[in-house]
Design a protein around this motif. Structure first.
Motif, PDB file in Angstrom:
ATOM      1  N   PRO A 148      40.188  52.232  51.069  1.00  0.00           N
ATOM      2  CA  PRO A 148      40.076  50.881  50.487  1.00  0.00           C
ATOM      3  C   PRO A 148      40.028  49.831  51.594  1.00  0.00           C
ATOM      4  O   PRO A 148      40.700  49.951  52.603  1.00  0.00           O
TER       5      PRO A 148
ATOM      6  N   ILE B 261      41.269  43.486  44.637  1.00  0.00           N
ATOM      7  CA  ILE B 261      42.038  44.661  45.060  1.00  0.00           C
ATOM      8  C   ILE B 261      41.659  45.869  44.211  1.00  0.00           C
ATOM      9  O   ILE B 261      41.421  46.966  44.737  1.00  0.00           O
ATOM     10  N   LEU B 262      41.567  45.677  42.897  1.00  0.00           N
ATOM     11  CA  LEU B 262      41.164  46.769  42.008  1.00  0.00           C
ATOM     12  C   LEU B 262      39.743  47.235  42.321  1.00  0.00           C
ATOM     13  O   LEU B 262      39.448  48.429  42.296  1.00  0.00           O
TER      14      LEU B 262
ATOM     15  N   HIS C  82      42.020  37.565  42.951  1.00  0.00           N
ATOM     16  CA  HIS C  82      42.524  38.382  44.064  1.00  0.00           C
ATOM     17  C   HIS C  82      42.929  39.763  43.561  1.00  0.00           C
ATOM     18  O   HIS C  82      42.592  40.774  44.186  1.00  0.00           O
ATOM     19  N   ARG C  83      43.635  39.824  42.447  1.00  0.00           N
ATOM     20  CA  ARG C  83      44.024  41.124  41.888  1.00  0.00           C
ATOM     21  C   ARG C  83      42.790  41.956  41.545  1.00  0.00           C
ATOM     22  O   ARG C  83      42.747  43.162  41.809  1.00  0.00           O
ATOM     23  N   ASP C  84      41.768  41.317  40.981  1.00  0.00           N
ATOM     24  CA  ASP C  84      40.540  42.034  40.647  1.00  0.00           C
ATOM     25  C   ASP C  84      39.817  42.534  41.894  1.00  0.00           C
ATOM     26  O   ASP C  84      39.232  43.619  41.884  1.00  0.00           O
TER      27      ASP C  84
ATOM     28  N   PRO D 204      40.297  45.670  52.764  1.00  0.00           N
ATOM     29  CA  PRO D 204      40.997  44.465  52.323  1.00  0.00           C
ATOM     30  C   PRO D 204      40.090  43.659  51.396  1.00  0.00           C
ATOM     31  O   PRO D 204      38.865  43.649  51.572  1.00  0.00           O
ATOM     32  N   PRO D 205      40.668  42.978  50.413  1.00  0.00           N
ATOM     33  CA  PRO D 205      39.864  42.230  49.446  1.00  0.00           C
ATOM     34  C   PRO D 205      38.894  41.250  50.078  1.00  0.00           C
ATOM     35  O   PRO D 205      37.775  41.082  49.595  1.00  0.00           O
ATOM     36  N   GLU D 206      39.283  40.626  51.188  1.00  0.00           N
ATOM     37  CA  GLU D 206      38.406  39.628  51.806  1.00  0.00           C
ATOM     38  C   GLU D 206      37.113  40.246  52.344  1.00  0.00           C
ATOM     39  O   GLU D 206      36.107  39.559  52.499  1.00  0.00           O
TER      40      GLU D 206
ATOM     41  N   ALA E 121      38.228  47.027  45.233  1.00  0.00           N
ATOM     42  CA  ALA E 121      38.285  47.755  46.509  1.00  0.00           C
ATOM     43  C   ALA E 121      38.757  49.188  46.285  1.00  0.00           C
ATOM     44  O   ALA E 121      38.221  50.128  46.884  1.00  0.00           O
ATOM     45  N   ASP E 122      39.735  49.377  45.417  1.00  0.00           N
ATOM     46  CA  ASP E 122      40.221  50.717  45.107  1.00  0.00           C
ATOM     47  C   ASP E 122      39.145  51.543  44.406  1.00  0.00           C
ATOM     48  O   ASP E 122      38.937  52.713  44.739  1.00  0.00           O
TER      49      ASP E 122
END
Length: 74
Positions: free
Chosen positions: A44, A30-31, A26-28, A46-48, A33-34
């Motif tokens: 950015p 987010i990274l 999940h953290r990856d 959302p991760p999903e 997406a950024d």
């Protein structure tokens, strides 16, 4: 910056799917997406929203999967 495998994301109607991810994944996401936002100039996401394009890209470039899919006639 290196070229990411994903490009701009298309706006598409979602289908609900529930999955559990390890916190590190999940953290990856987010990274990623950024990084994608910085590369494409978009906001950015959302991760999903990354999961589907990543799976599509992965399956499209997996030669063994493509071979198996052709063998099934799909």
């Amino acid at each position: 910056m290196t070229k990411l495998k994903l490009g701009p994301l298309a706006d598409d109607r979602p289908v609900k799917l529930s999955v559990e991810l390890p916190a590190a994944v999940h953290r990856d996401l987010i990274l990623y997406a950024d990084a994608l936002a910085a590369e494409t100039g978009q906001q950015p996401v959302p991760p999903e929203k990354l999961v589907v394009p990543m799976l599509v890209r992965f399956m499209a470039t997996d030669r063994a999967f493509a071979k198996a899919r052709r063998a099934q006639g799909n």
